[in-house]
Design an enzyme around this catalytic site. Structure first.
Site, PDB file in Angstrom:
ATOM      1  N   ASP A 270      46.694  40.027  39.912  1.00  0.00           N
ATOM      2  CA  ASP A 270      45.376  39.654  39.834  1.00  0.00           C
ATOM      3  C   ASP A 270      44.758  40.684  40.841  1.00  0.00           C
ATOM      4  O   ASP A 270      45.378  41.418  41.527  1.00  0.00           O
ATOM      5  CB  ASP A 270      45.121  38.099  40.407  1.00  0.00           C
ATOM      6  CG  ASP A 270      43.889  37.671  39.599  1.00  0.00           C
ATOM      7  OD1 ASP A 270      42.868  38.554  39.355  1.00  0.00           O
ATOM      8  OD2 ASP A 270      43.698  36.345  39.559  1.00  0.00           O
TER       9      ASP A 270
HETATM   10  C1  BGC Z   1      40.650  36.411  38.552  1.00  0.00           C
HETATM   11  C2  BGC Z   1      41.232  36.930  37.226  1.00  0.00           C
HETATM   12  C3  BGC Z   1      40.456  37.750  36.423  1.00  0.00           C
HETATM   13  C4  BGC Z   1      40.147  39.212  37.346  1.00  0.00           C
HETATM   14  C5  BGC Z   1      39.753  40.288  36.658  1.00  0.00           C
HETATM   15  C6  BGC Z   1      39.946  37.620  39.266  1.00  0.00           C
HETATM   16  O1  BGC Z   1      39.260  37.310  40.442  1.00  0.00           O
HETATM   17  O2  BGC Z   1      41.273  35.601  39.122  1.00  0.00           O
HETATM   18  O3  BGC Z   1      41.233  35.922  36.421  1.00  0.00           O
HETATM   19  O4  BGC Z   1      40.987  38.313  35.214  1.00  0.00           O
HETATM   20  O5  BGC Z   1      39.777  38.851  38.584  1.00  0.00           O
HETATM   21  O6  BGC Z   1      38.315  40.235  36.518  1.00  0.00           O
END
Ligand code: BGC
Length: 747
Positions: A270
């Site tokens: 993530d």
């Molecule tokens: C979130 C993810 C997301 C990623 C990219 C993160 O903060 O937890 O779910 O896909 O950002 O935007």
């Protein structure tokens, strides 16, 4: 190093993706390999010289968050035409519940219990996103959560592993299409692996402590189903799972995901969750973080740069082998080949014609209609009969807001496509009924009451007041958790004031989570829960209110009476002292100085009934359904066999409608305690008024098993109770026995 000019064998489209990826890998320098492991953030609308340079040198495998078609085109050209090996980029974007056309939030989609419609919505999202060059979405989010305080419940598919798995797989099918290499398909990403939805106190990013048995029986099944359904990619979660952050959790990633489940696709971290291993206190510095994440086979690092900075040295020091890194690179390259990126680039970036946009909006409206859940309808206040109305009041801060109905994660949503509730109602009534609109409050959070007088006056002048209340989009989603999940601001007060006018109230709630509605439930005649319904929310709601379509959504998550009941979910355990109406005593009814044992001594709270406000699977219709003739193909079955369960469902109401038929089981005695009910099947069926249909389910004994004390999946003999009906409180019940295998069959 082979001369790539002589060895472009990977361009041979007759070879399978893995073989092509291996040929390409053989030609790569270590620098280029590590470059593939890096996902860089786009510059949002332009390309900085630094970014261009990284791409030319092959130092980027993917770009996140660039959506300008010309810029994406340029990024791909830099990579394909100007880098040594011409490897295309993965272009990642959070296409969560629509791209330009916004569908209901995922929790609302889950309320449709319609895999077919959800698949269609994901397909449309893929078509729109791929048309500008996005080839990878970070969806579906299949975290099980039983905590409506958690803002990300909006992005989830609810509390139940079976429902979540079925609907999550439908989304994956929609995004990835029949053929991932089709230019209208995009790679899906099942996230967040794993346990993120169990964040303590519903506070985002918080620690999750989940015993392995619970993890395997409740939190992991949707991910296992996604892997089996062929999801291309997975994302590691932010959270610490039982003491080891998911992004470095080698048990989770290596033992479970790669070994047990044989997942050979790409795992992405993530956002900066690799460097956050330092913040978690698991690693001392970025180098340790790179090592920990790489050991867990997190193939691609999202945005932080631990891999880029430190993997070369870690390889040099032999703390991680180049062949281990090769496997990570191979999975990324294979994903790119499978997506057809080497063969179809550049894609024809194209805007959709109006007729296509209209088709997409029609699907968005259909999904929004199916997602709304009718929770109360006293004296059949709904549907509203236009001919009986001279004037109506439309009240509430969310009634005429094109933006707020879209919900969280709508980066690319086109607000211009929205039809809000007021617009929907006005269009529906076509000047035949007078509409008095008053927002009543400036925003959903406002505590100012200046607008009340106008709203009260609108209600006084009207035959019915439609109040559109709830939460603004920003009150749910990532990092938007709430400790109090009641209607925000002075909404309860406004509802009470309007109810004093005597004008009947139809309350429409738009929200990203279950809301504790008990305080105002008695004040309203009807209650339609619309989640954040997306672009066509207002049109769908007005169709439902005026009876063009009967509401058919059912709750994918339990609604608590009070926040203190959380976690509250239907698949709870019985406990040694289960609550009952006979034993429940409210604290107001306890005598002063009553002896300690005077209470029921069961698992209840003193200050609220133990039941939910609305149970999982619940939802009313304008029709009336009756269930009868529950039949089982057999009262006994042996391991390896299947059983047929059927019942007749009659529409004895006044209109044609859709019903969601649900099948639950209870394993009466287990080697670990079992939930009092578990969903095992569902079917959304259409039944014309006056008709009866037979709905049947086939249950294989494998579906009766669970992970036990030994960490193994077992199906245990014994008695099973089943229920079939229209909610988790279905009453039509029967039972069957799973027989002990004959001793000679046991090895
Ligand atoms: C979130 C993810 C997301 C990623 C990219 C993160 O903060 O937890 O779910 O896909 O950002 O935007």
């Amino acid at each position: 190093m082979l001369n790539p000019a002589n060895s472009k064998k990977w361009t041979d489209t007759s070879l399978v993706a893995e073989v092509r990826a291996t040929m390409l890998l053989d030609c790569m320098t270590l620098d280029e390999k590590i470059g593939q492991l890096c996902q860089l953030s786009g510059n949002y609308g332009y390309i900085s010289e630094e970014l261009a340079d990284s791409i030319r040198r092959g130092h980027a495998g993917s770009i996140i968050n660039e959506v300008e078609p010309q810029v994406i085109d340029q990024l791909q050209r830099l990579s394909i035409e100007e880098s040594r090996l011409g490897i295309p980029l993965l272009i990642g974007r959070d296409v969560i519940h629509g791209f330009n056309t916004i569908f209901p939030i995922p929790l609302g989609q889950a309320a449709t219990w319609s895999p077919q419609s959800i698949e269609k919505a994901a397909r449309i999202s893929a078509i729109e996103a791929s048309s500008i060059g996005v080839n990878w979405t970070f969806a579906p989010m299949i975290d099980i959560t039983r905590d409506p305080r958690w803002g990300r419940i909006a992005e989830s598919l609810g509390e139940d592993p079976y429902l979540c798995a079925e609907l999550g797989c439908a989304m994956i099918k929609g995004f990835q299409g029949v053929d991932l290499a089709d230019e209208k398909s995009i790679a899906a990403c099942a996230k967040h692996f794993a346990g993120y939805g169990a964040a303590e106190s519903g506070r985002d990013y918080n620690t999750a402590n989940i015993p392995e048995v619970e993890l395997r029986n409740t939190y992991l099944p949707p991910f296992k189903a996604a892997v089996d359904a062929g999801v291309s990619t997975l994302m590691s979660a932010f959270n610490d799972l039982n003491g080891v952050p998911a992004t470095a959790n080698t048990w989770l990633m290596n033992d479970v995901l790669r070994s047990e489940w044989s997942f050979n696709g790409l795992v992405v971290s993530d956002w900066e969750s690799v460097s956050q291993l330092i913040t978690h206190g698991l690693c001392e510095n970025k180098k340790d973080a790179a090592l920990a994440a790489a050991e867990a086979q997190i193939d691609m690092e999202m945005v932080s740069d631990c891999y880029w900075q430190h993997l070369p040295q870690l390889i040099n020091e032999k703390r991680i082998s180049e062949s281990h890194i090769d496997q990570m690179v191979l999975r990324i390259l294979t994903t790119k080949f499978s997506l057809g990126l080497f063969d179809n680039i550049p894609r024809g970036f194209q805007l959709h014609e109006q007729s296509v946009v209209e088709q997409h909006l029609a699907e968005a409206k259909d999904l929004a209609c199916k997602s709304c859940v009718l929770l109360k309808n006293n004296n059949r206040r709904l549907p509203l009969i236009q001919q009986n109305l001279a004037s109506i009041a439309v009240i509430g801060p969310l009634a005429n807001d094109d933006y707020e109905q879209l919900g969280t994660w709508i980066f690319d949503g086109d607000e211009q496509r929205s039809v809000n509730c007021l617009d929907g109602i006005v269009q529906q009534l076509d000047n035949q009924v007078h509409v008095h609109f008053a927002a009543g409050m400036e925003t959903s959070r406002s505590n100012q009451q200046q607008g009340f007088a106008e709203a009260i006056s609108a209600a006084e002048k009207s035959d019915v007041a439609i109040m559109v209340m709830g939460e603004e989009s920003i009150l749910s989603g990532e990092a938007h958790s709430r400790a109090d999940i009641g209607l925000p601001g002075c909404q309860e007060l406004l509802i009470r004031e309007i109810s004093k006018t005597g004008t009947p109230i139809v309350l429409v709630v738009m929200a990203g989570r279950p809301i504790t509605l008990e305080p105002i439930l008695a004040d309203v005649d009807a209650l339609l829960f619309a989640w954040h319904p997306g672009s066509m929310g207002g049109a769908a709601i007005s169709d439902l209110l005026f009876g063009r379509v009967s509401p058919s959504g059912k709750l994918p998550v339990t609604f608590p009476r009070k926040v203190g009941q959380i976690p509250i979910y239907y698949a709870q355990k019985n406990t040694g002292k289960p609550p009952s109406d006979e034993s429940f005593i409210h604290m107001n009814d306890i005598q002063v100085r009553a002896p300690q044992t005077s209470l029921g001594m069961t698992a209840t709270h003193l200050d609220t009934h133990f039941s939910p406000l609305f149970p999982f699977g619940f939802g009313l219709s304008y029709a009336k359904f009756e269930y009868a003739n529950l039949a089982l193909s057999s009262q006994t079955l042996k391991i390896g066999e299947s059983i047929e369960i059927s019942a007749d469902v009659s529409n004895v109401g006044e209109c044609d409608a859709e019903e969601i038929v649900q099948l639950y089981i209870r394993d009466k005695v287990g080697s670990i305690t079992r939930p009092i009910k578990e969903l095992k099947g569902f079917d959304r069926v259409s039944i014309n008024k006056g008709d009866t249909i037979t709905v049947s389910f086939t249950l294989h004994t494998d579906e009766l098993g669970f992970f036990g004390r030994d960490g193994r999946f077992n199906t245990e003999p014994g008695e099973f109770q089943i229920w079939l009906g229209g909610s988790s409180e279905a009453e039509l019940t029967s039972h069957f026995t799973l027989q002990t295998p004959h001793p000679s069959a046991v090895n």
